[in-house]
Design a protein around this motif. Structure first.
Motif, PDB file in Angstrom:
ATOM      1  N   LEU A   1       0.828  -1.205   0.000  1.00  0.00           N
ATOM      2  CA  LEU A   1       0.000   0.000   0.000  1.00  0.00           C
ATOM      3  C   LEU A   1       0.862   1.255   0.000  1.00  0.00           C
ATOM      4  O   LEU A   1       0.632   2.179  -0.797  1.00  0.00           O
ATOM      5  CB  LEU A   1      -0.920  -0.003   1.218  1.00  0.00           C
ATOM      6  N   LEU A   2       1.858   1.323   0.888  1.00  0.00           N
ATOM      7  CA  LEU A   2       2.705   2.511   0.940  1.00  0.00           C
ATOM      8  C   LEU A   2       3.490   2.695  -0.359  1.00  0.00           C
ATOM      9  O   LEU A   2       3.695   3.822  -0.826  1.00  0.00           O
ATOM     10  CB  LEU A   2       3.666   2.438   2.133  1.00  0.00           C
ATOM     11  N   THR A   3       3.913   1.589  -0.950  1.00  0.00           N
ATOM     12  CA  THR A   3       4.652   1.659  -2.210  1.00  0.00           C
ATOM     13  C   THR A   3       3.779   2.207  -3.324  1.00  0.00           C
ATOM     14  O   THR A   3       4.196   3.087  -4.099  1.00  0.00           O
ATOM     15  CB  THR A   3       5.171   0.261  -2.577  1.00  0.00           C
ATOM     16  N   GLU A   4       2.557   1.727  -3.416  1.00  0.00           N
ATOM     17  CA  GLU A   4       1.660   2.185  -4.482  1.00  0.00           C
ATOM     18  C   GLU A   4       1.241   3.640  -4.258  1.00  0.00           C
ATOM     19  O   GLU A   4       1.112   4.409  -5.219  1.00  0.00           O
ATOM     20  CB  GLU A   4       0.444   1.268  -4.561  1.00  0.00           C
ATOM     21  N   ALA A   5       1.033   4.028  -3.005  1.00  0.00           N
ATOM     22  CA  ALA A   5       0.713   5.432  -2.717  1.00  0.00           C
ATOM     23  C   ALA A   5       1.889   6.330  -3.089  1.00  0.00           C
ATOM     24  O   ALA A   5       1.701   7.435  -3.627  1.00  0.00           O
ATOM     25  CB  ALA A   5       0.355   5.594  -1.246  1.00  0.00           C
ATOM     26  N   ALA A   6       3.104   5.871  -2.811  1.00  0.00           N
ATOM     27  CA  ALA A   6       4.287   6.651  -3.170  1.00  0.00           C
ATOM     28  C   ALA A   6       4.383   6.840  -4.679  1.00  0.00           C
ATOM     29  O   ALA A   6       4.717   7.929  -5.164  1.00  0.00           O
ATOM     30  CB  ALA A   6       5.548   5.973  -2.635  1.00  0.00           C
TER      31      ALA A   6
ATOM     32  N   VAL B   1      12.579   1.135  12.506  1.00  0.00           N
ATOM     33  CA  VAL B   1      11.766   0.163  11.780  1.00  0.00           C
ATOM     34  C   VAL B   1      12.417  -0.141  10.431  1.00  0.00           C
ATOM     35  O   VAL B   1      12.886   0.781   9.756  1.00  0.00           O
ATOM     36  CB  VAL B   1      10.339   0.720  11.577  1.00  0.00           C
ATOM     37  N   PRO B   2      12.502  -1.396  10.014  1.00  0.00           N
ATOM     38  CA  PRO B   2      13.067  -1.712   8.696  1.00  0.00           C
ATOM     39  C   PRO B   2      12.434  -0.870   7.600  1.00  0.00           C
ATOM     40  O   PRO B   2      11.205  -0.740   7.523  1.00  0.00           O
ATOM     41  CB  PRO B   2      12.747  -3.198   8.527  1.00  0.00           C
ATOM     42  N   ALA B   3      13.270  -0.283   6.768  1.00  0.00           N
ATOM     43  CA  ALA B   3      12.810   0.721   5.815  1.00  0.00           C
ATOM     44  C   ALA B   3      12.735   0.163   4.399  1.00  0.00           C
ATOM     45  O   ALA B   3      13.313  -0.882   4.076  1.00  0.00           O
ATOM     46  CB  ALA B   3      13.735   1.933   5.855  1.00  0.00           C
ATOM     47  N   PHE B   4      12.037   0.921   3.551  1.00  0.00           N
ATOM     48  CA  PHE B   4      11.907   0.576   2.132  1.00  0.00           C
ATOM     49  C   PHE B   4      11.584   1.848   1.362  1.00  0.00           C
ATOM     50  O   PHE B   4      11.179   2.861   1.935  1.00  0.00           O
ATOM     51  CB  PHE B   4      10.814  -0.471   1.920  1.00  0.00           C
ATOM     52  N   HIS B   5      11.758   1.819   0.039  1.00  0.00           N
ATOM     53  CA  HIS B   5      11.393   2.962  -0.798  1.00  0.00           C
ATOM     54  C   HIS B   5      11.334   2.538  -2.259  1.00  0.00           C
ATOM     55  O   HIS B   5      11.852   1.494  -2.640  1.00  0.00           O
ATOM     56  CB  HIS B   5      12.371   4.123  -0.626  1.00  0.00           C
ATOM     57  N   ILE B   6      10.700   3.381  -3.063  1.00  0.00           N
ATOM     58  CA  ILE B   6      10.665   3.144  -4.504  1.00  0.00           C
ATOM     59  C   ILE B   6      11.776   3.932  -5.184  1.00  0.00           C
ATOM     60  O   ILE B   6      12.210   4.980  -4.707  1.00  0.00           O
ATOM     61  CB  ILE B   6       9.309   3.524  -5.123  1.00  0.00           C
ATOM     62  N   ASP B   7      12.236   3.417  -6.318  1.00  0.00           N
ATOM     63  CA  ASP B   7      13.166   4.122  -7.207  1.00  0.00           C
ATOM     64  C   ASP B   7      12.536   4.254  -8.590  1.00  0.00           C
ATOM     65  O   ASP B   7      13.227   4.219  -9.603  1.00  0.00           O
ATOM     66  CB  ASP B   7      14.487   3.347  -7.320  1.00  0.00           C
ATOM     67  N   HIS B   8      11.204   4.400  -8.629  1.00  0.00           N
ATOM     68  CA  HIS B   8      10.465   4.253  -9.877  1.00  0.00           C
ATOM     69  C   HIS B   8      10.748   5.368 -10.882  1.00  0.00           C
ATOM     70  O   HIS B   8      10.833   5.116 -12.088  1.00  0.00           O
ATOM     71  CB  HIS B   8       8.960   4.213  -9.580  1.00  0.00           C
TER      72      HIS B   8
END
Length: 599
Positions: A310-315, A517-524
């Motif tokens: 969800l957070l990835t798609e919102a980003a 908290v383990p992190a993540f992000h997009i590079d789209h």
């Protein structure tokens, strides 16, 4: 998850920054009776000295604050504009199709000094001499060199020796590459600070008059004169592999002042989240949060497959709007009000499904034809030395391929009165451009984030602010100061700080645990910094995520880049506990460098 650092609380003040010496300087100001704004200014100048690979006096800064006396939040814009000679035609005449990552061609008006002074004059209480004293002491007497700074200097040493000779004099003491942990000095920078203080003190004993005099000494006096003289007479080797003169002049500096603006705001439950305008990427945080407002996040579980998806798609949706619509609102119309309406958000939210989106596009909040520019591919350089390869990368640190834990700086402070401030300084790092002789500073290269494609909101134009990635944020709870947070990390800042905010406010983690908290992000999308790479569909995730979660994300169509644990971001945060009234501070443990303290 295992939390590395303990939660901190106190009642005199709380500080967090990306360097322990800056945090110590801020706390010393609070102990001497200064307020949060005085403390942040002192820390900001220390950061320019002790993290020269990540920021400098010639760089820029974005500042978000809440003033108890004013009962309101404000944004201080320290993003300087492009020179008046900076046109698309000026670059194409040089055979350049993309603004260089390093050198003097992409230099903008250095906004950091003016912004720190505006913060001090309008919201602080102390003399400029007092808040500059720690930075002067470290620049003159020395500070322990960080490993990342030492690595950057070592890689760039051949460039410094052969081309950027003043950088060699500054960062290669005795002609040798300094070791991590060694005592590093910058006497020219100390002298610049000292002269600014001296000239200010010679004008008046009045605090605000002195600050104004220091501003004039920088933007209309000896600093502007030396910058102008160096750029007029020097052809500088840059990331194109050629030498060019800069476009910035003393007149560009003379007419600039940092602005104090109202923030953009979004209500999220009992929170009011406040960010800078579309001259930054700040509103993308608000757009992500608005998209998430229609979902029950606690029911999903923190860092579950559904949550990360969800957070990835919102980003993707929010950053598509950033790419298509954001720019300097003084130069281009930015439909920010429409982008934050409930109806527009509802339409965009409906695009989020159960599978990864492959081709997210900007929305249509108003009439217009938004588009996302695509960068020109890098021209290969046969047998390029490592220093030139690193110079062609626009992020500060060498040896990394993404904006991670070692780029840019942050400082956040809250005092016992409830004054709260967070700043993200960057630019003017030692890799950006050569040190200006006699000043000890390098110029920032933020214009590299602009496009030479006509018609885009972030297209290069004279006197225009580049859309910066710097994005501090202040959060109120029931109208009272609650949190202030920021992080290094370029395009990823508003993804990592969002994850921290949600962990603290929707999942009940203490502030320190929320930063870990383990992190993540997009590079789209194309990154803001050269070489402007894009990796559509890729989600960068720390290896500390559960393997079943990673498998679940792949099953939804996400391409994963799994990186080592504790390598994404360095969130710094301070806050006020609404129940106990204690002040809180937290510093992400990534990089072993950020440091928080409370008294």
């Amino acid at each position: 998850m295992t939390v590395i650092r303990p939660p901190l609380a106190g009642d005199l003040g709380a500080v967090s920054s990306t360097h322990w010496l800056a945090s110590g300087a801020a706390m010393s100001v609070l102990e001497r009776g200064g307020n949060a704004f005085d403390a942040a200014v002192a820390a900001g100048f220390v950061l320019q000295v002790v993290e020269p690979h990540s920021n400098g006096l010639g760089g820029d800064v974005a500042i978000a604050l809440y003033s108890r006396s004013a009962g309101a939040a404000r944004i201080v814009c320290g993003q300087g504009p492009t020179p008046r000679a900076a046109t698309i035609e000026a670059f194409t005449a040089l055979g350049i199709s993309r603004i260089p990552a390093a050198g003097v061609l992409p230099a903008c008006v250095p906004g950091a000094f003016g912004a720190w002074l505006r913060l001090l004059a309008e919201f602080g209480t102390m003399l400029l001499a007092d808040v500059l004293q720690p930075a002067i002491a470290y620049a003159a007497g020395g500070y322990p060199l960080l490993p990342s700074t030492a690595q950057t200097i070592a890689v760039l040493a051949p460039l410094f020796v052969d081309e950027w000779t003043e950088s060699a004099r500054t960062y290669l003491p005795g002609g040798s590459t300094p070791a991590a942990g060694s005592r590093m000095r910058n006497p020219a920078l100390a002298a610049t600070f000292e002269r600014l203080v001296t000239e200010a003190g010679a004008v008046s004993a009045d605090r605000e008059t002195q600050i104004e005099a220091a501003h004039n000494a920088f933007y209309q006096g000896f600093v502007a004169e030396r910058i102008d003289g160096f750029l007029r007479r020097t052809e500088v080797f840059d990331s194109t592999g050629r030498r060019h003169r800069g476009l910035l002049t003393a007149d560009d500096l003379a007419y600039w002042r940092a602005d104090v603006e109202d923030p953009y705001a979004l209500t999220y439950g009992d929170l009011t989240v406040l960010k800078s305008g579309p001259w930054s990427q700040g509103p993308v945080f608000l757009q992500q949060l608005a998209l998430l407002d229609g979902f029950d996040l606690p029911a999903m579980g923190l860092n579950s497959v559904e949550y990360i998806h969800l957070l990835t798609e919102a980003a993707k949706l929010a950053f598509a709007d950033r790419e298509g619509w954001y720019g300097d609102p003084r130069h281009v119309p930015v439909p920010m009000a429409q982008l934050l309406t409930a109806e527009y958000t509802r339409q965009r939210r409906s695009l989020i499904g159960g599978e990864a989106t492959i081709d997210p596009q900007p929305g249509l909040p108003c009439a217009g034809d938004p588009w996302i520019p695509q960068p020109e591919p890098d021209e290969p350089v046969a047998d390029a030395p490592e220093w030139l390869t690193q110079l062609r990368s626009g992020i500060p640190t060498v040896g990394v391929t993404r904006a991670g834990a070692g780029n840019t700086c942050t400082v956040a402070v809250v005092d016992r009165a409830g004054n709260m401030v967070v700043a993200v300084p960057s630019g003017g790092w030692l890799k950006s451009s050569p040190v200006i002789p006699g000043l000890g500073l390098s110029l920032g290269t933020r214009a590299q984030t602009m496009w030479l494609s006509p018609g885009h909101p972030n297209t290069l134009a004279p006197g225009k602010r580049p859309r910066t990635t710097l994005s501090p944020g202040v959060v109120l709870r029931d109208g009272e100061p609650y949190l202030a947070l920021g992080t290094p990390g370029g395009d990823q800042q508003d993804q990592w700080t969002l994850q921290t905010l949600l962990a603290a406010t929707r999942f009940g983690l203490d502030l320190q645990a929320a930063t870990e908290v383990p992190a993540f992000h997009i590079d789209h999308f194309p990154q803001s910094f050269a070489p402007r790479t894009a990796r559509p569909g890729v989600v960068v995730v720390e290896a500390s995520h559960d393997s079943s979660v990673l498998a679940g994300l792949r099953s939804r169509g996400h391409r994963l880049d799994v990186v080592p644990a504790n390598t994404l971001g360095k969130v710094c945060a301070v806050g006020v506990d609404p129940v106990t009234g204690f002040l809180r501070a937290a510093a992400g443990a990534r990089g072993r460098q950020a440091y928080a303290m409370c008294r």
